[in-house]
Enzyme design. Structure first.
Site, PDB file in Angstrom:
ATOM      1  N   ARG A  82      63.940  78.876  64.035  1.00 28.88           N
ATOM      2  CA  ARG A  82      64.027  77.423  64.555  1.00 28.88           C
ATOM      3  C   ARG A  82      65.033  76.413  63.869  1.00 28.88           C
ATOM      4  O   ARG A  82      65.622  75.710  64.392  1.00 28.88           O
ATOM      5  CB  ARG A  82      62.591  76.815  64.498  1.00 28.88           C
ATOM      6  CG  ARG A  82      62.106  75.723  65.441  1.00 28.88           C
ATOM      7  CD  ARG A  82      60.906  75.416  65.525  1.00 28.88           C
ATOM      8  NE  ARG A  82      60.258  75.002  64.319  1.00 28.88           N
ATOM      9  CZ  ARG A  82      58.812  74.997  64.234  1.00 28.88           C
ATOM     10  NH1 ARG A  82      58.057  74.797  65.030  1.00 28.88           N
ATOM     11  NH2 ARG A  82      58.384  74.503  63.017  1.00 28.88           N
ATOM     12  N   LYS A 184      63.762  70.272  65.404  1.00 23.10           N
ATOM     13  CA  LYS A 184      63.157  69.782  64.492  1.00 23.10           C
ATOM     14  C   LYS A 184      63.880  68.596  63.875  1.00 23.10           C
ATOM     15  O   LYS A 184      64.333  68.852  62.698  1.00 23.10           O
ATOM     16  CB  LYS A 184      62.037  70.570  63.649  1.00 23.10           C
ATOM     17  CG  LYS A 184      60.850  70.167  63.022  1.00 23.10           C
ATOM     18  CD  LYS A 184      60.136  71.314  62.553  1.00 23.10           C
ATOM     19  CE  LYS A 184      59.110  70.682  61.597  1.00 23.10           C
ATOM     20  NZ  LYS A 184      58.125  69.692  62.252  1.00 23.10           N
ATOM     21  N   GLU A 220      53.092  66.347  73.567  1.00 27.44           N
ATOM     22  CA  GLU A 220      52.534  66.562  72.473  1.00 27.44           C
ATOM     23  C   GLU A 220      52.353  65.522  71.304  1.00 27.44           C
ATOM     24  O   GLU A 220      52.597  64.585  71.991  1.00 27.44           O
ATOM     25  CB  GLU A 220      53.557  67.738  71.638  1.00 27.44           C
ATOM     26  CG  GLU A 220      54.771  67.023  71.240  1.00 27.44           C
ATOM     27  CD  GLU A 220      55.727  68.303  70.281  1.00 27.44           C
ATOM     28  OE1 GLU A 220      55.268  69.047  69.678  1.00 27.44           O
ATOM     29  OE2 GLU A 220      56.872  68.121  70.598  1.00 27.44           O
TER      30      GLU A 220
HETATM   31  N1  PLP Z   1      55.158  69.374  67.054  1.00 29.80           N
HETATM   32  C1  PLP Z   1      55.507  68.783  66.141  1.00 29.80           C
HETATM   33  C2  PLP Z   1      56.207  67.439  66.959  1.00 29.80           C
HETATM   34  C3  PLP Z   1      55.742  68.982  64.669  1.00 29.80           C
HETATM   35  O1  PLP Z   1      56.254  68.033  64.021  1.00 29.80           O
HETATM   36  C4  PLP Z   1      55.170  70.229  64.506  1.00 29.80           C
HETATM   37  C5  PLP Z   1      55.319  70.503  62.902  1.00 29.80           C
HETATM   38  O2  PLP Z   1      55.904  71.249  62.605  1.00 29.80           O
HETATM   39  C6  PLP Z   1      54.583  70.863  65.364  1.00 29.80           C
HETATM   40  C7  PLP Z   1      54.447  70.697  66.604  1.00 29.80           C
HETATM   41  C8  PLP Z   1      54.013  72.380  65.148  1.00 29.80           C
HETATM   42  O3  PLP Z   1      54.838  73.233  64.508  1.00 29.80           O
HETATM   43  P1  PLP Z   1      54.463  74.500  63.825  1.00 29.80           P
HETATM   44  O4  PLP Z   1      53.093  75.162  64.355  1.00 29.80           O
HETATM   45  O5  PLP Z   1      55.574  75.311  63.954  1.00 29.80           O
HETATM   46  O6  PLP Z   1      54.553  73.915  62.582  1.00 29.80           O
HETATM   47  C1  COI Z   2      54.381  70.246  59.962  1.00 28.51           C
HETATM   48  O1  COI Z   2      53.318  70.626  60.363  1.00 28.51           O
HETATM   49  O2  COI Z   2      54.989  70.912  59.249  1.00 28.51           O
HETATM   50  C2  COI Z   2      55.284  69.010  60.316  1.00 28.51           C
HETATM   51  O3  COI Z   2      56.146  69.129  60.295  1.00 28.51           O
HETATM   52  C3  COI Z   2      54.452  67.929  60.870  1.00 28.51           C
HETATM   53  C4  COI Z   2      54.488  66.721  60.310  1.00 28.51           C
HETATM   54  C5  COI Z   2      54.025  66.617  58.832  1.00 28.51           C
HETATM   55  C6  COI Z   2      55.671  66.086  60.498  1.00 28.51           C
END
Ligand code: PLP
Ligand code: COI
Length: 341
Positions: A82, A184, A220
């Site tokens: 990612r 991200k 989300e």
């Molecule tokens: N959506 C957003 C906006 C986030 O910042 C995060 C955190 O990483 C997620 C979703 C969840 O992603 P992941 O499960 O890969 O941590």
């Molecule tokens: C994560 O879950 O790693 C995120 O990036 C969410 C937040 C702390 C920005």
């Protein structure tokens, strides 16, 4: 190795510097070999691209101590992949995903004394990030980049741990169609800062964003994807090109199907249907699976039958299975767990 003397059971989601971080520089068209350093500070030119034009992206993953005493991370290859996509979307040179996984292992191993013990409820949060380093004043990408990884021990993202939270339907937008919602990028989070401060001031734990074009569909929250459980026990989650492809959400879908025999569906979800669902949760690395008890839409309360006291039964089962896999007492699908030491 002796663990640091930290009150593991009572830490929140904050920054606590650990002993080592990883740094690699991109110069003259190539990444250098990278080093561990004890210096947490960065010296930047006043005109650095990241400071002027927010050319930065990041990742988030965690290291856990398993029941049998190993230190592991969860699907770091997907974070590496990612981050490559995020970098491409911001015209940055991708840090190769194989090197990403190696660097994560290196920095976690160097900070092993900060990985919370099994059963403490805490984990070591790992924050890889990269940014445009050299000075740029016309709007264009930098030529030099820094990639870093620091770690910090963390507890629950939402105060109260597993207690259901209240979120509000935001009037602000998070990510436009054809924008940067699926990567991200730091700028997505800059966009959400006013909205989260405003939400907290008004007594809400988080914002749930709608699709900016029609304002009828669930996207989300600021830091997590959303899952719903229907009254007949199906797991559904929004499908949209402008949400972050959460690794936790993708894993939960597989866990629901393969471990719990549930039906799952990724599809557009209308705000109007949410009142018919039985359970709701936010999922992400930081959020793990945080139950939502109530969504407030401009004064109108949507209260889930699971209530405000504890997780609903289906989300609880998903939570127990996912965290059981991460902590090593449930067998993981092939390739999900990377043992560091
Ligand atoms: N959506 C957003 C906006 C986030 O910042 C995060 C955190 O990483 C997620 C979703 C969840 O992603 P992941 O499960 O890969 O941590
Ligand atoms: C994560 O879950 O790693 C995120 O990036 C969410 C937040 C702390 C920005």
């Amino acid at each position: 190795m002796e663990k640091k003397n930290i009150d593991w059971g009572n830490i929140g989601f904050g920054y606590m510097p650990t002993d080592y971080r990883y740094v690699s520089m991109y110069r003259n068209g190539a990444w250098d070999e990278g080093v561990l350093t004890s210096d947490p500070n960065i010296t930047l030119n006043e005109c650095a691209c990241v400071l002027q034009y927010a050319q930065t992206c990041f990742e988030g993953l965690k290291a856990y101590t398993t029941e049998d005493g190993h230190i592991v991370t969860f699907r770091p290859d997907l974070n590496g992949e990612r981050m490559e996509n995020s970098a491409k979307g911001l015209e940055m040179p991708p840090f190769p995903k194989e090197r990403f996984v190696e660097a994560v292992a290196k920095v976690v191993e160097a900070n092993a004394a900060y990985v919370p013990p099994y059963g403490s409820g805490a984990s070591l949060y790992i924050r890889p990030y990269m940014f445009g380093f050299d000075s740029v004043i016309g709007v264009k990408p930098a030529k030099e980049y820094q990639f870093r990884i620091f770690t910090t021990p963390v507890g629950p993202y939402f105060k109260g741990g597993a207690k259901p939270i209240t979120i509000r339907v935001s009037d602000f937008d998070r990510a436009a169609p054809h924008g940067t919602g699926h990567i991200k990028a730091g700028l997505n989070y800059a966009m959400s800062l006013h909205a989260i401060v405003d939400a907290h001031e008004k007594g809400f734990d988080e914002n749930i964003y709608l699709d900016p074009k029609t304002r009828t569909k669930i996207e989300e929250t600021g830091g997590a994807n959303v899952i719903f459980i229907t009254r007949d026990g199906k797991l559904i989650t929004p499908k949209s090109p402008s949400i972050l492809p959460s690794i936790t959400r993708r894993s939960i879908l597989q866990v629901a199907r393969d471990y719990l025999g549930m039906e799952t569906e990724e599809r557009e979800i209308l705000l109007d249907e949410v009142k018919d669902f039985a359970e709701c949760g936010l999922c992400g690395t930081a959020a793990v699976i945080s139950p939502v008890g109530k969504i407030v839409d401009h004064g109108k309360e949507i209260c889930f039958p699971s209530g405000m006291e504890k997780m609903g039964p289906v989300i609880q089962k998903l939570y127990d299975t996912l965290t059981g896999i991460q902590m090593g007492h449930i067998k993981a699908p092939e390739g999900w767990i990377k043992v560091i030491k």
